[in-house]
Write a protein that holds these residues in place. Structure first.
Motif, PDB file in Angstrom:
ATOM      1  N   SER A  65       0.837  -1.196   0.000  1.00 39.61           N
ATOM      2  CA  SER A  65       0.000   0.000   0.000  1.00 39.61           C
ATOM      3  C   SER A  65       0.873   1.247   0.000  1.00 39.61           C
ATOM      4  O   SER A  65       1.887   1.308   0.686  1.00 39.61           O
ATOM      5  N   ASP A  66       0.460   2.268  -0.779  1.00 40.21           N
ATOM      6  CA  ASP A  66       1.261   3.480  -0.823  1.00 40.21           C
ATOM      7  C   ASP A  66       0.968   4.359   0.387  1.00 40.21           C
ATOM      8  O   ASP A  66       0.051   4.108   1.167  1.00 40.21           O
ATOM      9  N   ALA A  67       1.787   5.416   0.553  1.00 40.47           N
ATOM     10  CA  ALA A  67       1.690   6.275   1.731  1.00 40.47           C
ATOM     11  C   ALA A  67       0.335   6.955   1.817  1.00 40.47           C
ATOM     12  O   ALA A  67      -0.221   7.121   2.907  1.00 40.47           O
ATOM     13  N   GLN A 103       2.287  14.337  -1.324  1.00 37.92           N
ATOM     14  CA  GLN A 103       1.542  13.386  -2.152  1.00 37.92           C
ATOM     15  C   GLN A 103       0.408  12.728  -1.362  1.00 37.92           C
ATOM     16  O   GLN A 103      -0.692  12.536  -1.879  1.00 37.92           O
TER      17      GLN A 103
END
Length: 433
Positions: A65-67, A103
């Motif tokens: 999973s991305d940040a 982001q």
């Protein structure tokens, strides 16, 4: 029904494949929770918890999973635990710190978290980047705080938007920078603690410190015996265990007006939620029964002599007790709730009272399953205490223990946040005493 084998060691084959949480056991959480929440305490110079730095550990199946996804899951989970069904914030002035990147914030939904309670933790490189400036301004205008970690250029426009500054373990140069960079001083925060002497050094400069929940408490001064107030509560606990006449218990309680007052404040707090004003010990027993009375007297034991104990340690005992209770009663049922709470809370009591556990257990005869859980994480309650300790430590062991109990991360997070929120209600009752 749980088979007898669970009384010795957790056994997946002995557990149901689906666990249905007990009604009102914990606040609802998003159905797509894919990680375990962890945190550090933010302690003020008096060792009171004034905030939590929150983090998200994805479960093994979601490690990619991305940040942004992790931050959104964390925010949604925290909001579901600390905001009630009527949209009311339940944590008063408690601060929440989140590690962020530009982001991750791009399309973040804050799910109703109050901006004035939230501090966003930035790396200096992200914070000072020119493209980040509009986002910083927007968030600051909404009321969010900004904490910066790293070296800042004094002439950077972003410096004027920073409210907090990471001073590591209380580094003097960083402390000086927090006062000199920008037109307004930033609040220094020590994000690392080497030992309690280091904490005291920060406290002398009025610098709050981030501390791991599983940190060993500062050593208490050696005590030849328990304090008189604690001895009285232990005597009351013994009387309740022997099922003595309520009139005799009430007469013993009246020897200390302060304990009587605090007891009634606890019983009538929203955390108990009886819905009826309880005016006497006799009335409390009629409403709650002896088992519940034993639980609340135990909580009084944990919170006696408050000036001599670290404030965070008392809250730790209450949170752990409630956390173990909520974890276990979903599987074992509500009749085990009080014993689960005692197993969690008494696992901290040795640190709180400064006396050996053996001495305390000789005076307060806890049930064998409770003693087994405290001694070696054995018995029917041991696995739930073990899980609570693993979550506090913030490592990867929590997922494996939860798997053995057939318990998902969603329920673990819900129980943990509900325990923290419940401790706020108890804290308000104590503050009014």
């Amino acid at each position: 029904m749980i088979r007898q084998s669970l009384r010795r060691t957790p056994d997946v084959s002995a557990l149901p494949t689906v666990i249905e949480p007990v009604a009102d056991a914990a606040a609802p959480v998003p159905p797509d929770g894919t990680g375990v929440l962890s945190y550090q305490w933010l302690l003020d110079p008096k060792k009171q918890i004034i905030g939590y730095r929150l983090a998200w550990r994805p479960v093994r199946s979601q490690e990619a999973s991305d940040a942004a996804a992790c931050l959104q899951a964390l925010v949604a989970t925290v909001a579901s635990g600390f905001i009630d069904r009527h949209g009311q914030w339940g944590m008063a002035k408690m601060g929440l710190l989140f590690d962020v990147t530009p982001q991750a914030l791009a399309r973040l939904d804050w799910c109703g978290l109050p901006p004035k309670n939230v501090v966003l933790c930035w790396r200096a490189a992200d914070f000072e980047h020119p493209d980040t400036l509009p986002l910083l301004r927007q968030l600051r205008a909404q009321g969010f705080g900004h904490m910066v970690s790293g070296t800042l250029a004094p002439d950077n426009e972003a410096c004027e938007l920073a409210t907090h500054f990471d001073v590591d373990a209380g580094d003097p140069a960083l402390l000086a920078a927090s006062r000199s960079i920008g037109r307004k001083p930033m609040l220094p925060v020590a994000t690392r603690m080497e030992n309690w002497s280091g904490f005291d050094a920060c406290a002398s400069r009025r610098v709050p410190v981030l501390v791991q929940p599983d940190v060993a408490a500062p050593a208490l001064a050696a005590r030849p015996s328990l304090e008189p107030e604690s001895m009285l509560i232990i005597r009351l606990l013994q009387m309740v265990q022997r099922n003595e006449d309520i009139r005799e218990i009430e007469a013993a309680l009246k020897h200390d007006a302060a304990i009587t007052y605090r007891f009634l404040r606890h019983i009538n707090s929203p955390a108990v939620g009886s819905g009826v004003e309880i005016e006497s010990l006799r009335h409390a027993v009629a409403m709650l029964g002896y088992a519940r009375l034993f639980r609340w007297l135990s909580m009084l034991l944990a919170t006696t002599d408050m000036k001599a104990k670290p404030a965070f340690l008392m809250k730790k005992a209450i949170i752990r007790g409630r956390f173990v209770e909520l974890l276990g009663q979903a599987l074992l049922g509500p009749r085990h709730a009080d014993n689960l709470f005692l197993a969690g809370m008494f696992s901290v009591i040795e640190e709180l009272l400064g006396v050996p556990m053996a001495e305390l257990l000789a005076k307060v005869q806890l049930g064998e399953p409770v003693q087994q859980a405290i001694a070696d994480r054995g018995g029917i309650y041991g696995p739930f205490l073990e899980l609570a300790l693993a979550v506090e430590a913030g490592g990867g062991e929590a997922e494996a223990i939860a798997d053995r109990l057939c318990m998902g991360a969603t329920h673990v997070n819900a129980a943990h946040l509900a325990a923290i929120a419940w401790s706020q209600e108890i804290g308000r009752a104590d503050a009014a005493c």
